[in-house]
Design a protein around this motif. Structure first.
Motif, PDB file in Angstrom:
ATOM      1  N   LEU B  56      -3.134   4.342  54.706  1.00  0.00           N
ATOM      2  CA  LEU B  56      -3.204   5.805  54.688  1.00  0.00           C
ATOM      3  C   LEU B  56      -3.426   6.333  53.271  1.00  0.00           C
ATOM      4  O   LEU B  56      -4.175   7.268  53.059  1.00  0.00           O
ATOM      5  CB  LEU B  56      -1.918   6.382  55.272  1.00  0.00           C
ATOM      6  CG  LEU B  56      -1.699   6.104  56.756  1.00  0.00           C
ATOM      7  CD1 LEU B  56      -0.448   6.808  57.239  1.00  0.00           C
ATOM      8  CD2 LEU B  56      -2.889   6.539  57.562  1.00  0.00           C
ATOM      9  N   GLY B  57      -2.762   5.663  52.309  1.00  0.00           N
ATOM     10  CA  GLY B  57      -2.893   6.108  50.923  1.00  0.00           C
ATOM     11  C   GLY B  57      -4.320   5.987  50.442  1.00  0.00           C
ATOM     12  O   GLY B  57      -4.857   6.865  49.761  1.00  0.00           O
ATOM     13  N   PHE B  60      -6.402   8.646  51.872  1.00  0.00           N
ATOM     14  CA  PHE B  60      -6.093   9.897  51.176  1.00  0.00           C
ATOM     15  C   PHE B  60      -6.899   9.995  49.880  1.00  0.00           C
ATOM     16  O   PHE B  60      -7.528  11.019  49.598  1.00  0.00           O
ATOM     17  CB  PHE B  60      -4.585   9.921  50.898  1.00  0.00           C
ATOM     18  CG  PHE B  60      -4.080  11.232  50.385  1.00  0.00           C
ATOM     19  CD1 PHE B  60      -3.827  12.274  51.252  1.00  0.00           C
ATOM     20  CD2 PHE B  60      -3.836  11.407  49.038  1.00  0.00           C
ATOM     21  CE1 PHE B  60      -3.348  13.477  50.784  1.00  0.00           C
ATOM     22  CE2 PHE B  60      -3.363  12.610  48.558  1.00  0.00           C
ATOM     23  CZ  PHE B  60      -3.115  13.646  49.439  1.00  0.00           C
ATOM     24  N   LEU B  64      -9.858  12.565  48.844  1.00  0.00           N
ATOM     25  CA  LEU B  64      -9.860  13.433  47.653  1.00  0.00           C
ATOM     26  C   LEU B  64     -11.158  13.264  46.886  1.00  0.00           C
ATOM     27  O   LEU B  64     -11.746  14.230  46.393  1.00  0.00           O
ATOM     28  CB  LEU B  64      -8.667  13.099  46.756  1.00  0.00           C
ATOM     29  CG  LEU B  64      -7.301  13.592  47.216  1.00  0.00           C
ATOM     30  CD1 LEU B  64      -6.267  13.295  46.148  1.00  0.00           C
ATOM     31  CD2 LEU B  64      -7.326  15.079  47.497  1.00  0.00           C
ATOM     32  N   ASP B  67     -13.772  15.183  48.621  1.00  0.00           N
ATOM     33  CA  ASP B  67     -13.644  16.628  48.366  1.00  0.00           C
ATOM     34  C   ASP B  67     -14.212  16.984  47.007  1.00  0.00           C
ATOM     35  O   ASP B  67     -14.860  18.008  46.839  1.00  0.00           O
ATOM     36  CB  ASP B  67     -12.171  17.039  48.420  1.00  0.00           C
ATOM     37  CG  ASP B  67     -11.684  17.107  49.845  1.00  0.00           C
ATOM     38  OD1 ASP B  67     -12.470  17.505  50.708  1.00  0.00           O
ATOM     39  OD2 ASP B  67     -10.531  16.738  50.089  1.00  0.00           O
ATOM     40  N   VAL B  73     -12.748  22.731  49.785  1.00  0.00           N
ATOM     41  CA  VAL B  73     -11.329  22.874  49.495  1.00  0.00           C
ATOM     42  C   VAL B  73     -10.778  21.486  49.223  1.00  0.00           C
ATOM     43  O   VAL B  73     -11.006  20.562  50.006  1.00  0.00           O
ATOM     44  CB  VAL B  73     -10.587  23.506  50.682  1.00  0.00           C
ATOM     45  CG1 VAL B  73      -9.110  23.599  50.387  1.00  0.00           C
ATOM     46  CG2 VAL B  73     -11.139  24.866  51.002  1.00  0.00           C
ATOM     47  N   LEU B  74     -10.061  21.338  48.103  1.00  0.00           N
ATOM     48  CA  LEU B  74      -9.472  20.047  47.790  1.00  0.00           C
ATOM     49  C   LEU B  74      -8.420  19.705  48.846  1.00  0.00           C
ATOM     50  O   LEU B  74      -7.544  20.507  49.129  1.00  0.00           O
ATOM     51  CB  LEU B  74      -8.843  20.106  46.401  1.00  0.00           C
ATOM     52  CG  LEU B  74      -8.593  18.769  45.729  1.00  0.00           C
ATOM     53  CD1 LEU B  74      -9.892  18.055  45.481  1.00  0.00           C
ATOM     54  CD2 LEU B  74      -7.874  18.974  44.413  1.00  0.00           C
ATOM     55  N   GLY B  75      -8.531  18.518  49.447  1.00  0.00           N
ATOM     56  CA  GLY B  75      -7.540  18.077  50.420  1.00  0.00           C
ATOM     57  C   GLY B  75      -8.041  18.082  51.846  1.00  0.00           C
ATOM     58  O   GLY B  75      -7.428  17.473  52.707  1.00  0.00           O
ATOM     59  N   GLU B  76      -9.171  18.755  52.084  1.00  0.00           N
ATOM     60  CA  GLU B  76      -9.668  18.843  53.462  1.00  0.00           C
ATOM     61  C   GLU B  76     -10.047  17.476  54.000  1.00  0.00           C
ATOM     62  O   GLU B  76      -9.552  17.033  55.043  1.00  0.00           O
ATOM     63  CB  GLU B  76     -10.878  19.781  53.520  1.00  0.00           C
ATOM     64  CG  GLU B  76     -11.466  19.882  54.913  1.00  0.00           C
ATOM     65  CD  GLU B  76     -12.800  20.641  54.947  1.00  0.00           C
ATOM     66  OE1 GLU B  76     -12.879  21.707  54.339  1.00  0.00           O
ATOM     67  OE2 GLU B  76     -13.726  20.149  55.600  1.00  0.00           O
ATOM     68  N   ALA B  78      -9.295  14.654  52.677  1.00  0.00           N
ATOM     69  CA  ALA B  78      -8.136  13.765  52.589  1.00  0.00           C
ATOM     70  C   ALA B  78      -7.353  13.828  53.892  1.00  0.00           C
ATOM     71  O   ALA B  78      -7.018  12.799  54.478  1.00  0.00           O
ATOM     72  CB  ALA B  78      -7.259  14.180  51.409  1.00  0.00           C
ATOM     73  N   LEU B  79      -7.131  15.023  54.379  1.00  0.00           N
ATOM     74  CA  LEU B  79      -6.402  15.189  55.638  1.00  0.00           C
ATOM     75  C   LEU B  79      -7.180  14.576  56.797  1.00  0.00           C
ATOM     76  O   LEU B  79      -6.635  13.847  57.620  1.00  0.00           O
ATOM     77  CB  LEU B  79      -6.178  16.684  55.888  1.00  0.00           C
ATOM     78  CG  LEU B  79      -5.345  16.986  57.125  1.00  0.00           C
ATOM     79  CD1 LEU B  79      -3.952  17.386  56.715  1.00  0.00           C
ATOM     80  CD2 LEU B  79      -5.948  18.082  57.956  1.00  0.00           C
ATOM     81  N   VAL B  82      -7.074  10.743  56.604  1.00  0.00           N
ATOM     82  CA  VAL B  82      -5.745  10.203  56.890  1.00  0.00           C
ATOM     83  C   VAL B  82      -5.508  10.203  58.395  1.00  0.00           C
ATOM     84  O   VAL B  82      -5.054   9.206  58.968  1.00  0.00           O
ATOM     85  CB  VAL B  82      -4.650  11.022  56.162  1.00  0.00           C
ATOM     86  CG1 VAL B  82      -3.286  10.719  56.734  1.00  0.00           C
ATOM     87  CG2 VAL B  82      -4.663  10.709  54.686  1.00  0.00           C
ATOM     88  N   VAL B  83      -5.854  11.308  59.063  1.00  0.00           N
ATOM     89  CA  VAL B  83      -5.693  11.375  60.519  1.00  0.00           C
ATOM     90  C   VAL B  83      -6.518  10.290  61.190  1.00  0.00           C
ATOM     91  O   VAL B  83      -6.037   9.542  62.054  1.00  0.00           O
ATOM     92  CB  VAL B  83      -6.103  12.771  61.034  1.00  0.00           C
ATOM     93  CG1 VAL B  83      -6.181  12.785  62.545  1.00  0.00           C
ATOM     94  CG2 VAL B  83      -5.139  13.821  60.549  1.00  0.00           C
ATOM     95  N   PHE B  86      -5.229   6.772  60.500  1.00  0.00           N
ATOM     96  CA  PHE B  86      -3.968   6.558  61.211  1.00  0.00           C
ATOM     97  C   PHE B  86      -4.236   6.181  62.666  1.00  0.00           C
ATOM     98  O   PHE B  86      -3.669   5.225  63.185  1.00  0.00           O
ATOM     99  CB  PHE B  86      -3.100   7.818  61.151  1.00  0.00           C
ATOM    100  CG  PHE B  86      -1.825   7.687  61.944  1.00  0.00           C
ATOM    101  CD1 PHE B  86      -0.747   6.997  61.409  1.00  0.00           C
ATOM    102  CD2 PHE B  86      -1.711   8.231  63.212  1.00  0.00           C
ATOM    103  CE1 PHE B  86       0.427   6.867  62.135  1.00  0.00           C
ATOM    104  CE2 PHE B  86      -0.547   8.102  63.933  1.00  0.00           C
ATOM    105  CZ  PHE B  86       0.523   7.427  63.395  1.00  0.00           C
ATOM    106  N   ILE B 121      -8.710  23.495  60.192  1.00  0.00           N
ATOM    107  CA  ILE B 121      -8.544  23.769  58.762  1.00  0.00           C
ATOM    108  C   ILE B 121      -9.333  25.018  58.377  1.00  0.00           C
ATOM    109  O   ILE B 121      -8.825  25.910  57.690  1.00  0.00           O
ATOM    110  CB  ILE B 121      -9.042  22.571  57.932  1.00  0.00           C
ATOM    111  CG1 ILE B 121      -8.160  21.344  58.185  1.00  0.00           C
ATOM    112  CG2 ILE B 121      -9.049  22.910  56.457  1.00  0.00           C
ATOM    113  CD1 ILE B 121      -8.703  20.082  57.597  1.00  0.00           C
TER     114      ILE B 121
END
Lengths: 309, 164
Positions: B56-57, B60, B64, B67, B73-76, B78-79, B82-83, B86, B121
Motif C-alpha cells: 500500500l505504501g 501511495f 503521489l 499527482d 490535486v495532490l493525493g488524488e 495516491a488514494l 491505494v484503493v 488493496f 473525489i
C-alpha cells in the motif's frame, strides 16, 4: 511486508494486507487532498520537483513531435503549395487590415493626446510553443515550453492567431500550464461586439463549445454575433475575439436566455501561441498602501471573475 | 542470481516509468477520452505477480508521483491507487489463477470502481460531473489488460529462461 509462500496460501485466503494500513493510507491521502485543495500547494511541490517533472513532460511529448516532423517530411508538394497560398492570402488580408488599423491608431493617438490620456494600449507579446502532452482529457489544460525563466507569470492571457485561448495558471522554471477557455472551471468576461452587451462565457468541458448561461431575455443577441473580451475583471485586455454565437435558447427557469458559442481560437490544434506580457491595468482606484490597512480596493478581488476558480 | 534480480528490478521500474510517460502522451482529440489508466494496469500486474514489491505504501508513493506529474490535486491518485492495490492484494490468490478473460473482467470492475472513486473525489472538490464518455476508459483498460499482462509476463519469462 511478509508474504507466506504461495503453496501455503489457500485459493480463497483473504490476502495479506491489513485493513488498518488501508485506513491509515486512505486517511493520509484525504488529509493531503484537503490541505492541497485549500492551500494549493501542488504547484509549489511541482516547482520543487521541476527537475524531474519538466524532462518527463518533454519526454512524453517526443513521440508526437516525431510524428509531426515525419508528417512534414513526407508532406506532398501540392499540399505545401496549397498551404502556402492560403497563408499568403491570410497575410494579405492581415496586411490590409493592419494598414487600415495604422491609420486608426494614428487617429487614436491624436485623440488621446487631445484628451490627455496616459494609458497606452501597446502590447508586448512572447511566443511560446505547446508541448503536446495530455494532462487529463476532462480538464482542458495545455503545457507551454516557457516558464518563469522566460518571465512568464501566472495570469498571463494566452492567444493564438484567431482569438483568446486561455490563461496561464501554473509556472515552472521552463514550462507553464495554461487553462483553456473551454475548461469547465474557466470563465471569461465577454462582450457582444455588435451591441456591447456584457456577459460571461463559461467553459463547458468540450473543446468547441462555450456557454453563456445568463443573458437577459430582452437582450439583443443573434446567432452569428461575435464575442470579444470586455476587459472587465482586469485579466484579459479588451477587444480580443473569443467566439461566435451558435445558438440561443431559454434556460430552464425561463428568466434568462442561454447561448452557446464556438471559440474563435483553434484550441484543438497545437503549435505556437502568444502570451501577452503587459497585464491590463486593474480597474478602479490604485491599491492602497498596506501600511494604511485599508479594507477595500484590493486588485486581486477585482480580477477574480476571469481568474482561477 | 543477483544479475537476474537486477534485470527483474529493471523491468519493474521500467514498466512503471513507461506507464507514467504513456499516461502523459497525447492521443488524437477524438480518442482522448479513451485513454486507459495505464498506471493502474501496471500496478495491478505487479500487485498480482510481485506483492513483495507492491504494498500500500508503494502505491501511495507512486500515486503521489502521478499527482505531481499529471494530477490536479495532490493525493488524488495516491488514494485511487491505494484503493486499487488493496483490492488486488486482498483477492490476489484468486486473481492469479483466473484465465485471462476472467482476469480482464476483474480489471474492468477494478477500473470502474476507480472511476467511482474519482467521481467521489471530484464531487467533494466541487467539480462538475464528468461527461458520459468518462466511463469508456475502463472498458478500454479491460481490452488493454491482456496485452499488458502478456507483454510483462513474457519479459519476465525471458529473464527466467536466460542462463546466468
Amino acid at each position: 511486508m511478509p508474504v507466506t509462500s504461495p503453496d501455503k496460501v489457500s485459493l480463497f485466503a483473504e490476502g495479506t494486507v491489513s485493513t488498518l494500513r488501508l485506513i491509515v493510507y486512505l486517511a493520509a491521502a484525504m488529509i493531503i487532498m484537503v490541505i492541497d485543495h485549500r492551500g494549493g500547494y501542488l504547484q509549489g511541490f511541482r516547482n520543487m520537483a521541476s527537475l524531474v517533472v519538466e524532462p518527463a513532460y518533454r519526454a512524453a511529448a517526443l513521440p508526437s513531435e516525431v510524428v509531426r516532423a515525419g508528417k512534414l517530411a513526407i508532406a506532398t508538394q501540392s499540399h505545401l503549395v496549397d498551404e502556402n497560398r492560403a497563408l499568403k492570402e491570410a497575410l494579405l488580408l492581415a496586411q490590409v487590415r493592419l494598414n487600415r488599423m495604422s491609420a486608426l491608431t494614428a487617429q487614436n493617438d491624436r485623440l488621446k493626446q487631445l484628451l490627455d490620456v496616459q494609458r497606452d494600449l501597446g502590447l508586448g507579446v512572447q511566443l511560446a510553443q505547446l508541448i503536446d502532452i495530455d494532462l487529463d482529457p476532462f480538464r482542458h489544460r495545455v503545457v507551454l515550453n516557457a516558464g518563469s525563466v522566460q518571465a512568464i507569470v501566472v495570469g498571463q492571457p494566452v492567444l493564438d492567431a484567431f482569438g483568446v485561448m486561455g490563461q496561464v495558471v501554473e509556472v515552472m522554471p521552463n514550462t507553464s500550464v495554461a487553462m483553456l477557455i473551454t475548461d469547465p472551471a474557466h470563465a471569461i468576461p465577454v462582450m457582444v461586439a455588435r451591441t456591447g452587451l456584457r456577459t460571461i462565457a463559461y467553459g463547458t468541458g468540450s473543446i468547441d463549445r462555450l456557454q453563456l448561461p445568463n443573458i437577459p431575455i430582452s437582450a439583443d443577441v443573434k446567432v452569428g454575433d461575435a464575442l470579444v473580451t470586455s476587459g472587465l475583471g482586469g485579466r484579459f485586455p479588451a477587444g480580443f475575439p473569443v467566439g461566435e454565437v451558435l445558438e440561443i435558447s431559454n434556460d430552464e427557469s425561463g428568466m434568462f436566455a442561454a447561448a452557446v458559442a464556438r471559440p474563435a481560437a483553434a484550441l484543438d490544434r497545437s503549435g505556437e501561441v502568444l502570451l501577452l506580457q503587459d497585464l491590463p491595468q486593474p480597474m478602479g482606484p490604485p491599491v492602497p498602501e498596506p501600511a494604511l490597512q485599508a479594507p477595500a480596493g484590493d486588485s486581486s478581488a477585482i480580477s477574480t471573475p476571469g481568474g482561477r476558480p | 542470481m543477483s544479475n537476474r534480480r537486477r534485470a527483474h528490478a529493471l523491468i519493474f521500474a521500467g514498466s512503471i516509468i513507461f506507464a507514467f510517460l504513456l499516461q502523459l502522451t497525447p492521443l488524437p482529440l477524438a480518442l482522448a477520452a479513451f485513454k486507459p489508466y495505464w498506471l493502474a494496469l501496471v500496478m495491478i500486474y505487479w500487485a498480482i505477480e510481485a506483492p513483495h514489491r507492491v504494498g500500500l505504501g508503494f502505491a501511495f508513493l507512486i500515486g503521489l508521483g502521478g499527482d505531481l506529474l499529471i494530477g490536479q490535486v495532490l493525493g488524488e491518485q495516491a488514494l485511487r491507487l491505494v484503493v486499487l492495490v488493496f483490492i488486488v492484494l486482498r483477492f490476489r490468490s484468486r486473481l492469479r489463477f483466473f484465465p485471462i478473460g476472467q482476469q480482464s473482467l476483474a480489471v474492468l470492475a477494478l477500473l470502474l470502481n476507480d472511476r467511482m472513486v474519482v467521481m467521489m473525489i471530484r464531487g467533494f472538490a466541487g467539480d462538475p460531473m464528468p461527461p458520459l464518455d468518462f466511463w469508456v476508459a475502463p472498458v478500454v483498460g479491460m481490452l488493454a489488460w491482456p496485452f499488458v499482462f502478456l507483454l510483462l509476463d513474457d519479459l519476465r519469462a525471458r529473464i527466467r529462461a536466460k542462463p546466468t
